[in-house]
Enzyme design. Sequence first.
Site, PDB file in Angstrom:
ATOM      1  N   SER A 148       0.832  -1.212   0.000  1.00 32.10           N
ATOM      2  CA  SER A 148       0.000   0.000   0.000  1.00 32.10           C
ATOM      3  C   SER A 148       0.862   1.255   0.000  1.00 32.10           C
ATOM      4  CB  SER A 148      -0.859  -0.027   1.263  1.00 32.10           C
ATOM      5  OG  SER A 148      -1.420   1.241   1.496  1.00 32.10           O
ATOM      6  N   TYR A 169      -2.091   0.018  10.057  1.00 35.08           N
ATOM      7  CA  TYR A 169      -2.303  -0.630   8.758  1.00 35.08           C
ATOM      8  C   TYR A 169      -1.030  -0.522   7.906  1.00 35.08           C
ATOM      9  CZ  TYR A 169      -3.832  -1.027   3.897  1.00 35.08           C
ATOM     10  OH  TYR A 169      -3.929  -1.378   2.573  1.00 35.08           O
TER      11      TYR A 169
HETATM   12  N1  LIG Z   1      -8.458  -0.284  -2.329  1.00 37.27           N
HETATM   13  C1  LIG Z   1      -7.384   0.460  -2.108  1.00 37.27           C
HETATM   14  O1  LIG Z   1      -7.386   1.685  -2.347  1.00 37.27           O
HETATM   15  C2  LIG Z   1      -6.112  -0.160  -1.592  1.00 37.27           C
HETATM   16  C3  LIG Z   1      -4.995   0.677  -1.429  1.00 37.27           C
HETATM   17  C4  LIG Z   1      -3.811   0.122  -0.962  1.00 37.27           C
HETATM   18  C5  LIG Z   1      -3.734  -1.233  -0.690  1.00 37.27           C
HETATM   19  N2  LIG Z   1      -4.845  -2.016  -0.840  1.00 37.27           N
HETATM   20  C6  LIG Z   1      -4.702  -3.447  -0.537  1.00 37.27           C
HETATM   21  O2  LIG Z   1      -5.207  -4.174  -1.645  1.00 37.27           O
HETATM   22  C7  LIG Z   1      -5.784  -5.400  -1.209  1.00 37.27           C
HETATM   23  C8  LIG Z   1      -7.215  -5.489  -1.699  1.00 37.27           C
HETATM   24  O3  LIG Z   1      -7.934  -4.369  -1.171  1.00 37.27           O
HETATM   25  P1  LIG Z   1      -9.482  -4.130  -1.455  1.00 37.27           P
HETATM   26  O4  LIG Z   1      -9.669  -2.664  -1.589  1.00 37.27           O
HETATM   27  O5  LIG Z   1      -9.936  -5.058  -2.515  1.00 37.27           O
HETATM   28  O6  LIG Z   1     -10.093  -4.556  -0.038  1.00 37.27           O
HETATM   29  P2  LIG Z   1     -11.347  -5.469   0.327  1.00 37.27           P
HETATM   30  O7  LIG Z   1     -11.550  -5.321   1.792  1.00 37.27           O
HETATM   31  O8  LIG Z   1     -12.493  -5.137  -0.567  1.00 37.27           O
HETATM   32  O9  LIG Z   1     -10.837  -6.921  -0.030  1.00 37.27           O
HETATM   33  C9  LIG Z   1     -10.107  -7.724   0.860  1.00 37.27           C
HETATM   34  C10 LIG Z   1     -10.816  -9.060   0.971  1.00 37.27           C
HETATM   35  O10 LIG Z   1     -10.017  -9.901   1.812  1.00 37.27           O
HETATM   36  C11 LIG Z   1     -10.890 -10.677   2.579  1.00 37.27           C
HETATM   37  N3  LIG Z   1     -10.171 -11.126   3.772  1.00 37.27           N
HETATM   38  C12 LIG Z   1      -9.709 -10.366   4.797  1.00 37.27           C
HETATM   39  N4  LIG Z   1      -9.110 -11.142   5.718  1.00 37.27           N
HETATM   40  C13 LIG Z   1      -9.206 -12.421   5.263  1.00 37.27           C
HETATM   41  C14 LIG Z   1      -8.774 -13.677   5.775  1.00 37.27           C
HETATM   42  N5  LIG Z   1      -8.131 -13.773   6.952  1.00 37.27           N
HETATM   43  N6  LIG Z   1      -9.016 -14.791   5.041  1.00 37.27           N
HETATM   44  C15 LIG Z   1      -9.666 -14.701   3.839  1.00 37.27           C
HETATM   45  N7  LIG Z   1     -10.100 -13.535   3.309  1.00 37.27           N
HETATM   46  C16 LIG Z   1      -9.868 -12.413   4.015  1.00 37.27           C
HETATM   47  C17 LIG Z   1     -12.058  -9.770   2.903  1.00 37.27           C
HETATM   48  O11 LIG Z   1     -13.248 -10.493   3.226  1.00 37.27           O
HETATM   49  C18 LIG Z   1     -12.193  -8.955   1.618  1.00 37.27           C
HETATM   50  O12 LIG Z   1     -13.183  -9.510   0.759  1.00 37.27           O
HETATM   51  C19 LIG Z   1      -5.647  -5.393   0.305  1.00 37.27           C
HETATM   52  O13 LIG Z   1      -4.467  -6.079   0.644  1.00 37.27           O
HETATM   53  C20 LIG Z   1      -5.508  -3.927   0.649  1.00 37.27           C
HETATM   54  O14 LIG Z   1      -4.840  -3.744   1.869  1.00 37.27           O
HETATM   55  C21 LIG Z   1      -6.024  -1.511  -1.292  1.00 37.27           C
END
Ligand SMILES: NC(=O)c1ccc[n+]([C@@H]2O[C@H](COP(=O)([O-])OP(=O)(O)OC[C@H]3O[C@@H](n4cnc5c(N)ncnc54)[C@H](O)[C@@H]3O)[C@@H](O)[C@H]2O)c1
Length: 328
Positions: A131, A156
Amino acid sequence: MTVLVTGAAGFIGMHVAKALLDRGERVLGIDNLNAYYDPALKLARLAEIEGRNGFSFDRLDFADRDAMAAFDAAHPDIDRIVHLGAQAGVRYSIEQPFDYLQANLMGHLVMMEMARARVSRGLKHFVYASSSSVYGANREIPFSVDDRVDRPMSFYGATKRANEAMSYSYASLYGIPTTGLRFFTVYGPWGRPDMSPWLFTDRILNGRPIEVFNHGQMRRDFTYIDDIVAGVVAALDHPPAGSAESPPIATYNLGNNSPVALLDYIKVIEAACGKPAELIMKPMQPGDVLETYADIEASRRDLGYQPTTLIEVGIPRFVDWFKRYHAI
Ligand SMILES: NC(=O)c1ccc[n+]([C@@H]2O[C@H](COP(=O)([O-])OP(=O)(O)OC[C@H]3O[C@@H](n4cnc5c(N)ncnc54)[C@H](O)[C@@H]3O)[C@@H](O)[C@H]2O)c1
């Protein structure tokens, strides 16, 4: 062969799984469908890809070692892993740090162990989500992958930075081809309800005021989901080779390389909603940073990554989707 996508019911995970299916890959998706935000949205995302040729889904907690060992044994065909599941969100990490420890540290280790066990059996690549939060107090802009990342401003961000260090050790010890992707504020259809595009659109459409932190004096490098997906797929196709001196690991920024002032971005949402916003100015929130801005030179050079979607295009697409999803 098969790609394992974790967090497949999540925002980015669903779109990545879809793109891989579109190009004829077999995709195994896992997600625990936790209630950090409404699981109905996660189920609705899954409905977009379930039933597609080549897709199967298991409801699983990737931090559960026993469950993952059983899953691992049942799927010898996985040759690439895209680990996108995590406990996301900056602000919630201040309230519930243990959720982040479990999903992002324990979970990451379990996924790396799976990669370690498979590397001698032909695992080609372990790609995982980091991130822009790792840049924390960094003031050099744009944020370069060569900048200091030892001053996270939120727990985070600390867990994501820890993932990078953990991954380096495993790539180094076991030769696992590994790529970490630092995403910058991703938005678009099927996005997350805890993020500002959703929160602002929801409130503007429903005639409720929106809270603007640091009196709007913030800038974000908003990145459209299709550009992110193209970057993830390109990264997956470019496993780092490593050399005698360095392990096979790479880290890339996936951002838009074009930060937008918060108040300008609100204007774009207002225009897409066809309604003005009522703003409540608030002070800076703990854990937040003033600006994010991705230097994408390395991603461009090595992956051919080239974001093309302006917020003037991406935000109306999000708002259209939001209205359809909520039948507004
Ligand atoms: N969306 C953004 O702007 C952004 C920015 C930087 C980093 N990220 C990273 O990108 C990745 C995806 O983010 P996103 O926006 O799709 O988030 P999101 O919350 O929509 O997706 C994450 C998914 O992981 C699942 N999850 C969490 N813990 C779990 C576990 N222990 N076992 C199985 N499933 C689990 C959740 O149910 C969720 O569906 C993440 O690692 C997030 O930290 C996202």
